[in-house]
Write a protein that holds these residues in place. Sequence first.
Motif, short mmCIF file in Angstrom:
data_model
loop_
_atom_site.label_atom_id
_atom_site.label_comp_id
_atom_site.label_asym_id
_atom_site.label_seq_id
_atom_site.Cartn_x
_atom_site.Cartn_y
_atom_site.Cartn_z
N ALA A 78 -87.22 -36.24 10.54
CA ALA A 78 -87.23 -34.98 9.82
C ALA A 78 -88.61 -34.78 9.41
CB ALA A 78 -86.34 -34.55 8.56
N LEU A 79 -89.47 -33.85 9.93
CA LEU A 79 -90.75 -33.71 9.17
C LEU A 79 -90.96 -32.62 8.48
CD1 LEU A 79 -93.89 -34.25 9.40
CD2 LEU A 79 -93.71 -32.90 11.70
N LEU A 80 -91.09 -32.66 7.29
CA LEU A 80 -91.17 -31.57 6.02
C LEU A 80 -92.42 -31.56 5.26
CD1 LEU A 80 -87.70 -32.54 4.42
CD2 LEU A 80 -88.01 -31.02 6.39
N HIS A 81 -92.66 -30.34 4.97
CA HIS A 81 -93.71 -30.34 3.97
C HIS A 81 -93.48 -30.75 2.85
CE1 HIS A 81 -96.55 -27.93 1.47
NE2 HIS A 81 -97.19 -28.14 2.52
N PRO A 82 -94.30 -31.18 1.80
CA PRO A 82 -93.91 -31.92 0.56
C PRO A 82 -93.15 -30.76 -0.32
CG PRO A 82 -96.09 -32.43 1.05
CD PRO A 82 -95.59 -31.59 2.08
N VAL A 83 -93.39 -29.57 -0.10
CA VAL A 83 -92.73 -28.29 -0.88
C VAL A 83 -91.04 -28.57 -0.46
CG1 VAL A 83 -92.25 -26.00 -1.32
CG2 VAL A 83 -94.50 -27.10 -1.67
N GLN A 84 -91.07 -28.47 0.79
CA GLN A 84 -89.60 -28.42 1.61
C GLN A 84 -88.95 -29.82 1.04
OE1 GLN A 84 -90.94 -28.10 5.85
NE2 GLN A 84 -89.32 -26.17 5.83
N LEU A 85 -89.65 -30.86 1.03
CA LEU A 85 -89.07 -32.08 0.52
C LEU A 85 -88.56 -32.13 -0.93
CD1 LEU A 85 -88.09 -35.02 0.93
CD2 LEU A 85 -90.70 -35.81 0.17
N THR A 86 -89.37 -31.52 -1.83
CA THR A 86 -88.96 -31.56 -3.20
C THR A 86 -87.84 -30.48 -3.40
OG1 THR A 86 -90.93 -29.93 -3.67
CG2 THR A 86 -91.18 -32.31 -4.15
N ASP A 87 -87.85 -29.46 -2.50
CA ASP A 87 -86.75 -28.25 -2.63
C ASP A 87 -85.38 -29.14 -2.26
OD1 ASP A 87 -88.32 -26.46 -3.60
OD2 ASP A 87 -88.79 -25.45 -1.78
N PHE A 88 -85.68 -29.73 -1.29
CA PHE A 88 -84.50 -30.52 -0.78
C PHE A 88 -83.82 -31.38 -1.52
CE2 PHE A 88 -82.91 -34.48 1.70
CZ PHE A 88 -81.60 -34.09 2.03
N GLN A 89 -84.72 -32.38 -2.28
CA GLN A 89 -84.22 -33.25 -3.31
C GLN A 89 -83.62 -32.43 -4.61
OE1 GLN A 89 -88.18 -35.27 -3.41
NE2 GLN A 89 -87.37 -36.91 -2.71
N SER A 90 -84.43 -31.46 -4.86
CA SER A 90 -83.66 -30.63 -6.14
C SER A 90 -82.26 -30.20 -5.63
CB SER A 90 -84.66 -29.46 -6.46
OG SER A 90 -84.07 -28.60 -7.52
N SER A 91 -81.98 -29.72 -4.56
CA SER A 91 -80.75 -29.50 -4.17
C SER A 91 -79.84 -30.42 -4.01
CB SER A 91 -80.84 -28.70 -2.90
OG SER A 91 -79.56 -28.21 -2.22
N LEU A 92 -80.34 -31.87 -3.61
CA LEU A 92 -79.47 -32.60 -3.77
C LEU A 92 -78.92 -33.34 -4.93
CD1 LEU A 92 -78.44 -34.88 -1.31
CD2 LEU A 92 -80.49 -36.23 -1.91
N THR B 83 -82.42 -26.25 1.15
CA THR B 83 -81.24 -26.84 0.65
C THR B 83 -80.58 -27.93 1.52
OG1 THR B 83 -79.57 -25.09 1.63
CG2 THR B 83 -80.81 -24.57 -0.58
N VAL B 84 -79.63 -28.53 0.77
CA VAL B 84 -78.70 -29.55 1.45
C VAL B 84 -77.95 -28.86 2.69
CG1 VAL B 84 -76.83 -31.36 1.13
CG2 VAL B 84 -78.70 -31.20 -0.68
N ASP B 85 -77.70 -27.76 2.39
CA ASP B 85 -76.92 -26.91 3.64
C ASP B 85 -78.05 -26.85 4.70
OD1 ASP B 85 -74.66 -26.99 1.95
OD2 ASP B 85 -74.92 -24.76 1.55
N ASN B 86 -79.26 -26.48 4.43
CA ASN B 86 -80.17 -26.43 5.77
C ASN B 86 -80.11 -27.70 6.55
OD1 ASN B 86 -82.35 -24.54 3.65
ND2 ASN B 86 -80.77 -23.85 5.00
N TRP B 87 -80.20 -28.81 5.70
CA TRP B 87 -80.15 -30.00 6.07
C TRP B 87 -79.06 -30.55 7.08
CZ3 TRP B 87 -83.79 -34.22 6.08
CH2 TRP B 87 -83.31 -35.49 6.43
N PHE B 88 -77.85 -30.07 6.72
CA PHE B 88 -76.69 -30.66 7.44
C PHE B 88 -76.65 -29.60 8.61
CE2 PHE B 88 -74.88 -32.90 3.49
CZ PHE B 88 -74.91 -33.98 4.20
N SER B 89 -76.94 -28.31 8.32
CA SER B 89 -76.80 -27.37 9.60
C SER B 89 -77.86 -27.81 10.83
CB SER B 89 -77.46 -25.99 9.27
OG SER B 89 -76.53 -25.34 8.23
#
Length: 307
Positions: A173-187, A151-157
């Motif tokens: 930030a080095l992310l797996h594609p699934v992490q990236l899409t989850d982050f974008q969805s939260s964003l 989530t965006v909260d994880n990013w800011f933490s």
Amino acid sequence: MADEVLFSGLSGDLALAAVLHQEMGLLLADRASIANHPAIAYYGDIAGAGSTALEVGLAGLDGYDLMASVAENAATANTALTDASPAITVARQGLQYQISDLATMTSSIGLDADRLAASMVGSAVLRLTEMIANVADDFTSTVGATTVDMTVDNWFSAQFTLTQNSVPGPYLALLHPVQLTDFQSSLRSETGPLQFHTPSADVLAIKGPGYAGSFGGVDIFASSKVPTANAGADRAGAMMGAGAIGYADGSVSAIRGASGLVLPAGTKIVVEFERDAAYAYTKVVGSYYCGTSIIEDGRGVSLITDA
């Protein structure tokens, strides 16, 4: 009507049911490299160093220790110098192909020993990316929760942790594609002035494949090489500042007894050809000597979230 000359009649004898297009395509694969990002430090070549291990000297200078008030009639006391020396061990990474003369002879797409040799460069580059990703999950600081989407909260933490540790940029930030899409969805549900900047063609040309954009001043790279965590339930990405992770490598010069030796220009990769006339095949063996390590643990944060 009868006895027409049709393709369906020729197929199998005078015509092929299918032919390969004359241009060789590439199977889907992750070809993103992050080794050249300024947050990843290169510590040199071990050739002639006398050891496979390279120690990186770290000293607490230039403001690490602060001066203190000293009375007029008092003496200053010694302050112990804080230091560390993390090691990077360089080892061989290798890949081998074997191709027959018949396969080379009949190839309509240019698949031969030379093409396999050229492919070794990409294989070595992506192996280094995988090695960097495999140490990026070992930072002591960790954010995220197992089996829970990023989530965006994880990013800011993670970003707050680096800021509070006075970690200098640039940030990566080095992310797996699934992490990236989850982050974008939260964003998508966030509001405010912060914006996810998608890469333009010019930026991609500079930063290379895998660059996914930036958010809050942090460059984001997506790579399938990000390892799993918690028995495969999660992925272990990371956010880091300059000097968190480093790598070293080794260049090979002349090799006695090597036949068909190829040293691809601009790289430290060695490719050798080994011929077996009895079986009429050629082995293509690639080698690359490199190593990676966390240089300073406080400069990075592991992002462990749902896979």
